[in-house]
Structures are given as C-alpha cells and as structure tokens.
Design a protein around this motif. Sequence first.
Motif, PDB file in Angstrom:
ATOM      1  N   GLN A 109    -113.157-102.787  -0.824  1.00  0.00           N
ATOM      2  CA  GLN A 109    -113.629-102.059  -2.005  1.00  0.00           C
ATOM      3  C   GLN A 109    -113.715-100.569  -1.709  1.00  0.00           C
ATOM      4  O   GLN A 109    -113.171 -99.741  -2.434  1.00  0.00           O
ATOM      5  N   HIS A 300    -119.646-105.512  -8.285  1.00  0.00           N
ATOM      6  CA  HIS A 300    -118.455-105.812  -7.489  1.00  0.00           C
ATOM      7  C   HIS A 300    -118.782-106.884  -6.447  1.00  0.00           C
ATOM      8  O   HIS A 300    -119.883-106.901  -5.883  1.00  0.00           O
ATOM      9  N   SER A 302    -116.540-108.401  -3.085  1.00  0.00           N
ATOM     10  CA  SER A 302    -115.295-108.429  -2.319  1.00  0.00           C
ATOM     11  C   SER A 302    -115.338-109.578  -1.321  1.00  0.00           C
ATOM     12  O   SER A 302    -116.407-110.015  -0.893  1.00  0.00           O
ATOM     13  N   ILE A 331    -111.157-109.010  -4.671  1.00  0.00           N
ATOM     14  CA  ILE A 331    -112.354-108.476  -5.321  1.00  0.00           C
ATOM     15  C   ILE A 331    -112.427-109.011  -6.738  1.00  0.00           C
ATOM     16  O   ILE A 331    -111.401-109.255  -7.388  1.00  0.00           O
ATOM     17  N   SER A 333    -114.803-107.944 -10.274  1.00  0.00           N
ATOM     18  CA  SER A 333    -115.571-106.771 -10.657  1.00  0.00           C
ATOM     19  C   SER A 333    -115.548-106.609 -12.171  1.00  0.00           C
ATOM     20  O   SER A 333    -114.738-107.222 -12.868  1.00  0.00           O
TER      21      SER A 333
END
Length: 638
Positions: A109, A300, A302, A331, A333
């Motif tokens: 990220q 987020h 990851s 990821i 998000s």
Amino acid sequence: MLRIILIMTLVSLHSFGQDSLQLELSEIKVSANINQSEIIKTARNVSVISAEEIAKSPTKTIDGILQYALNVDVRSRSPFGVQADISIRGGHFDQTLVMIDGVKMNDPQTGHHTLNLPIPVELIERIEVLQGGASRVYGPNAFSGLINIITKTSAKGASSVGIAGGENGLYKLDGTLALQGKKTNSFVSLSKVHSDGYSYNTAFDRSSIYAKTTIESKKGFLTLQGGIMDNDFGASNFYHPKFYDQYEETGSRFLALSKTHNFSNKLSGTLIASIRNHKDLYDFNNYIDSPQTYSSVNFHKSNVIDLEWKMRYLSDFGASSVGVEWRQEGIISNRLGDEVSEPKEVKGYSGIFYDKAKIRQNFSAYLEQQKTFGKLMLSGGALLNFNSQFGTKLYPGLDASYAVSTGLSVYGTVNKSLRFPTFTEMYLNTSTVKADPNLLPEKAINYEVGVKRFTSWTNFTASVFYKQTTDAIDKIKRPNLEVPTMENIDNINMAGLELVGQFDLAKKLNNSNFWFQKLQFNYAYLVADRKEIDFQSFYTLNFLKHKFGVGTFYRLTKDVSASVFYTYKLRKGNFQLDGESPLQNYKPVHLVDVRVDYTRKRFKVFVDANNLLNYEYFEFGFVEQPRRWLSGGIKLTF
C-alpha cells in the motif's frame, strides 16, 4: 483468537533447541549477497548495529535506533515509532527493503507502513544496514538499500519485565517469557506504549505481541515466528498543514516459517514462507464521528503472501547459489485499486464498502557465483523478474573485494535495481494528490568503490557511490496545477561519500572498566545533478545533503554507564504551508540524546533525555517534532 493460537503454537514447540553464537564484528556473516560473507570481505558498505549498542541507545523503538545509522534518513511525523519513514542513500520511504530474519516486511500500500513491526528491541541480536541497490539478490523492493533485523536465537537470560514512563503522559509496559530446552528456544513478548501527546492531537496508543520458536536438528533448524501490532494515533497536520484533527488506526500481522537444511557439507537449502496482513483507517478531518461522513474515511487492507526457496553448493568453483521466489501482493479498499463487481462491507461502518481491489503476482529467479582467487573475491549474479503488471526484466550485478593485507581490503561493485510503484502511488486521488495508474517501475544502476580497515579494536569504512536513476517516481507540485501529481522523472543522478568508524578504547586498553569505553561516528554527503526548476519535489530531491552522527559510551562507575548521541542533519529540498505561501528551505537540525543507566546482574534502571537541547526541528516541513522529552524505566531479567 489469532493471538492465542500464535502463543500456543510457538510455546508448545519448546521440547527442542538451538544455541546462540557470539562473534566479533569483523567475523559476522552479513547479508550483502546470497553467499553470506564476513563483513571485512563483503564488497558492499554494510553497517552492523549490535545488541549491546541497541541496549545502550537512548531510544525504545526500531526507528529510533536507525536514526543513528550511517546514511539512513528517518523522517518522523510522530515519535516512538508512531509513524516513521525510512530511506537510505537519498532514496525515499518506498525504496528501502526491511526484513526480519530474512523475511520481507514491506507493505504494497505504502512505505509509511514499513516500520509497523511488532518486534521488541530487547529481542534484536543485531541490525544489518546495507547501503545501495540490491535487487539482484533481494528483489524489487531493495532499490536504495535494505535493513535486516536479526532476532535472538538463544533464550538464555532473555525473560524480562519492564516499565517505563516519562513526560507527556508516556508509559511503556513490556514483558518477555523465554523458554530454553535441549534443542529449542522460544520467546513470547508483549508490549504496550501510550502517550497523551506532546501537542494537540498527537496522542498514541500501541500494543504488540511477538512470538518465535527455533528448533535445531542434526541437519539444520526450523524457525516459526509471528507478531501482531495495533496502533491508534492522532495525526495532527500529518498530510496537510491546516487540518489538525487527522487520525489514523493501523494494524499489522505476520506469520513466517523458515527451514534451513544441510544436505551435506557442500549442499544446503533454505525455504521461507510468510504471510503479512495490514489494515489502515485514515480520517482526514473528523469524518469518522458521524455515519453521514463515513464515506470520506479511507479504509484499506493489504495482504502479502511470499514463498522463497534458495540453494547453495560449495565446490572447487566457489559458492554457487540459486533461488526462486513467488510473491502475491493484494489490497481491498474504498480508495485504491480497480472497481470490483462484489463490494464487501467494512466491518463496523454500515453502508461503507471495500469496492476497489488490486492483486499482482511477482515471480523471480536468481543465481549467484562467488569465487576467491587468492586475495581477490568475486561475486556476480543476476535476477530475472516477471511481474503480472509490469512484465519481465533482467537485473545483473558484480561485486569485487581485494584483501590488501590482514584487516585491510578494497572493493568495488556495480548493480542494477528496480522498484514497482505502490498502490497508493498508482491509485490514491484526493484533494492533496493525484495518482497515476500508468506509472512505470523506477530503475537504477548503482556504482560503488570503498576501503575497509579492521583491527582488534577499530573498524573503518570509506566509500563513494554514484546512482543513475530512470523513471524515478515522485510526488510533484507544478505552478500551473493546484494539486501535486505522481510522476515518473527521468535522468536523476546522485553521488555521495560515506565514512563510518568505531574505536573500542576499553578493548584497546584491555580494561572493561575504563571510563571512556567506545566512540563511533558516521558521515554522509549527497548531491544530485538535477534541481527543482519550475516544480517542487516531495520525495526524490528532498534528501539529507549532510548527515553526521557521533556516539560515545562511558562507564561512570562499576554499575553506572552513560551514552551520548549527537546527530546533525541538513536537508535539501523545500516545503510550503499551502499553495499561497512561499517555498521555505529546511533549517539545519542538531539533536543530542542521552541515556544513563544503573545495572546489576538482573536489574537495570535507566533515564533517557531525547532532544536534550530542546531544539525546534522539522522532519517534514510543517510537522514540528517534540522538544526535550525525559523518560525513564526499570527492567528486570530472569
């Protein structure tokens, strides 16, 4: 539940064991190449921070320790490991590879999360800092250098409990249980650190757990380790100077299994499997306080899975090594990645969804040959890398070291390195930055020559380097654009000089009680051939032009010791408070840190003074760092 499983799994393996090995600095095998070499023979500039130096440093976190290392730029937005960006040789925070016992910890990220590590400093055996690109050995993230944190293997005397406290509502509680058997060493460590903050909205609360078991066999050893860290903190004006209510929550988890097996005296192999998860909640301006504004909060998650296998064979032709690695970075998000067909609701935030995602695969194969011809050692190899998003490239390199005499060597090296853009650089579009999903990987050719001198009580390394970078990734502010943009910039060349040395006076005099024990110093000078003309660089051209550090260690009485660290930094580049304000240059930084401790066999009391001179300074242009901060603590070992 994950914490309980982690503890039970590692502690239950306690019926086996492995002994530790104490080595002189010049004999330490360092990770400059696949075929590890003694530091005096390694054809790279490698610094080693020992457990003793860590214990005497006036700091309680990994980023604090690295602050004193050669040509390492630690830029903090908040102290005590809350958030720190780390770079080497003028690179920026996405260009340094960080490993724990050879396990890669970088987050796809953003590099802002690289140092979100649950490792307690008390369980670190040493830290290796390799200057310069090392992609041919360690892959894409080792663009400007790497940091390998080597944890302890012996549980003897490692059990401890500690408490510390200080100004600004600071307190730290930590404990380690170490179990040693005939063929096993196991650790479980817990820690909690809290502060009310040194200014408005800079409070933080961090907790972590780390566990490790090492099992020895006749043919090698097996290591299982893992950790969890959660960190909540006020992020006052972290990313914009006029927003003081920024807030962030981060959490990291990792689990790694490594197996080293000696098939014979000539053939050995290592298999490493790891998984790392990271979550990030970022609130720019109190949006999290109301369900109506949840959509303005960044969410987020990851995930990284990494499998690496390497073999080494010794023959009349030298040491031959080959390896392969598969790495998947992903990821989910509400900001980063491509639109998904089936969004997943963010837990605890009704109506907010992870509606974007991205996954990329990376496969690399590498080989290295190391051969000694009398006093000359050559090490050459190449990495063939395929990435599902960026294609296939070859990255070769060659190192050479010549032993002029006992304890004196000269070396030279040339290596290519690469780095893929992070998901933030490619996809984050806000009022403060515009991303570019078509960014190219950045590439560099690194040249270096140096000399090393080691004796029984001194060590000294001098080096000069030159780096040619193409497609450098930078955040750029241009006069005709309201918002900075992520761009590839060509033809940035950087050169530098590095000096590092240490004088162990107590060893020289064969007197462990001599009042002046040791002196260490380092200096780095950097220059780039490109100037900020008609644009402002946030990363690539914002580096430390000068960095000088000196540490001195004293024994005041039999049981009382002290250490003093001085750091000078002069940063190139500039900053501005907003679009209407003029650009400002960074001012020189002078920092003095001191530790005094009283130590008996199983008892230690220490007092730290950070920024003793109460200096006003900035690592990022508009984020002022703490003034003088006094703290102290007690540590019991058993």
